[in-house]
Design an enzyme around this catalytic site. Structure first.
Site, PDB file in Angstrom:
ATOM      1  N   ALA A  43       0.822  -1.208   0.000  1.00 21.68           N
ATOM      2  CA  ALA A  43       0.000   0.000   0.000  1.00 21.68           C
ATOM      3  C   ALA A  43       0.855   1.257   0.000  1.00 21.68           C
ATOM      4  O   ALA A  43       0.550   2.229  -0.685  1.00 21.68           O
ATOM      5  CB  ALA A  43      -0.942  -0.008   1.201  1.00 21.68           C
ATOM      6  N   GLU A  44       1.954   1.251   0.777  1.00 18.55           N
ATOM      7  CA  GLU A  44       2.851   2.404   0.807  1.00 18.55           C
ATOM      8  C   GLU A  44       4.299   1.935   0.890  1.00 18.55           C
ATOM      9  O   GLU A  44       4.600   0.920   1.528  1.00 18.55           O
ATOM     10  CB  GLU A  44       2.588   3.307   2.023  1.00 18.55           C
ATOM     11  CG  GLU A  44       1.162   3.754   2.203  1.00 18.55           C
ATOM     12  CD  GLU A  44       0.758   4.879   1.277  1.00 18.55           C
ATOM     13  OE1 GLU A  44       1.655   5.444   0.612  1.00 18.55           O
ATOM     14  OE2 GLU A  44      -0.439   5.198   1.245  1.00 18.55           O
ATOM     15  N   THR A  45       5.177   2.699   0.260  1.00 21.87           N
ATOM     16  CA  THR A  45       6.612   2.570   0.474  1.00 21.87           C
ATOM     17  C   THR A  45       7.123   3.924   0.944  1.00 21.87           C
ATOM     18  O   THR A  45       6.807   4.961   0.343  1.00 21.87           O
ATOM     19  CB  THR A  45       7.337   2.141  -0.811  1.00 21.87           C
ATOM     20  OG1 THR A  45       6.864   0.853  -1.192  1.00 21.87           O
ATOM     21  CG2 THR A  45       8.843   2.064  -0.587  1.00 21.87           C
TER      22      THR A  45
END
Length: 269
Positions: A43-45
């Site tokens: 979902a996020e880096t």
């Protein structure tokens, strides 16, 4: 370039919300950051680099989904703070310079980390045409969460309804900048949480986010007003599930949770 995968808002691996974390010497160009985030495909880096001493912040921090950069992310901030503290790269509270201002992450003696985030401004709005059909249930209350989040906060009938949602994601995408936060009061607070939520963010390439720290900057004021307490615990009822403890402090919201590093490797490209 070391890369780590950290499960955030959980005390055990393979639960909570996974985030990629890369500590850099400086940010490369945006195209490379976006390609790395797509390759990680969580979902996020989060990408962070140390800032010179004596300024308002200690580290610069940016967040990318597989599709775009975002203005705020709670779980990837928690994951980054966890990496900084567990690797010895930073001790004590860490100040992150972000698109949402300076965000502070403070480690606690119990191993958890508390994030200091801006409280989302909530504005009641009429239920947009088509939202009930797209979500699959009639909303009780709908609120706009302001520019940092870009979501609609939608209260539904009860916890069972939240668990059973199977929205039309393509239709939902037309109704907000990022997505929809669906929530209801906990059926039984004795289970250890006060409210339940699920988050659908098709506009940033995330059909359902496992645990969304930033959404709790809107959920905290919403439920604190209704339940009459500043300190609450939220359960995000995704397939992986996770718990976020919140404390409302006016225009700031404290988000507390734990994190676990599950993968550490080297980016070769």
């Amino acid at each position: 370039m070391r890369i780590r995968i950290v499960d955030a808002f959980t005390d055990r691996p393979f639960a909570g919300n996974p985030a990629g974390v890369l500590l850099l010497d400086a940010f490369p160009d945006d195209d490379r950051l976006q390609k790395i985030a797509l390759e990680v495909n969580h979902a996020e880096t989060a990408f962070a680099h140390r800032l010179p001493e004596g300024g308002d912040a200690d580290w610069a921090l940016r967040w990318f989904t597989p599709a775009t950069e975002v203005a705020m992310c709670g779980h990837a901030t928690l994951a980054t703070a966890h990496v900084l503290h567990t690797t010895g790269a930073h001790e004590g509270p860490v100040r992150f310079a972000t698109r949402s201002g300076v965000l502070v992450a403070t480690p606690r003696e119990d191993g958890s980390i508390t994030l200091d985030f801006p409280t989302a401004p909530l504005t009641p709005v009429a239920t947009p045409h088509g939202v009930a059909e797209a979500l699959g249930t009639e909303p009780r209350t709908v609120l706009d969460t302001g520019p940092n989040l870009g979501d609609l906060l939608v209260e539904v009938a009860d916890e069972k309804t939240v668990h059973g949602l199977a929205p039309d994601l393509k239709a939902l995408a037309a109704h907000s900048e990022r997505g929809i936060i669906a929530t209801a009061r906990a059926e039984d607070p004795a289970r250890g949480y006060d409210f339940v939520s699920r988050c659908f963010f098709p506009n940033v390439g995330i059909d359902e986010d496992p645990v969304t720290g930033s959404a709790h900057t809107a959920l905290a004021p919403f439920w604190s007003e209704r339940l009459g307490r500043p300190d609450l615990t939220g359960l995000q009822a995704s397939g992986r599930s996770g718990v976020v403890r919140t404390e409302l402090r006016g225009d700031r919201t404290l988000l507390n949770g734990q994190a676990v590093t599950v993968i550490e490797g080297e980016l070769l490209a």
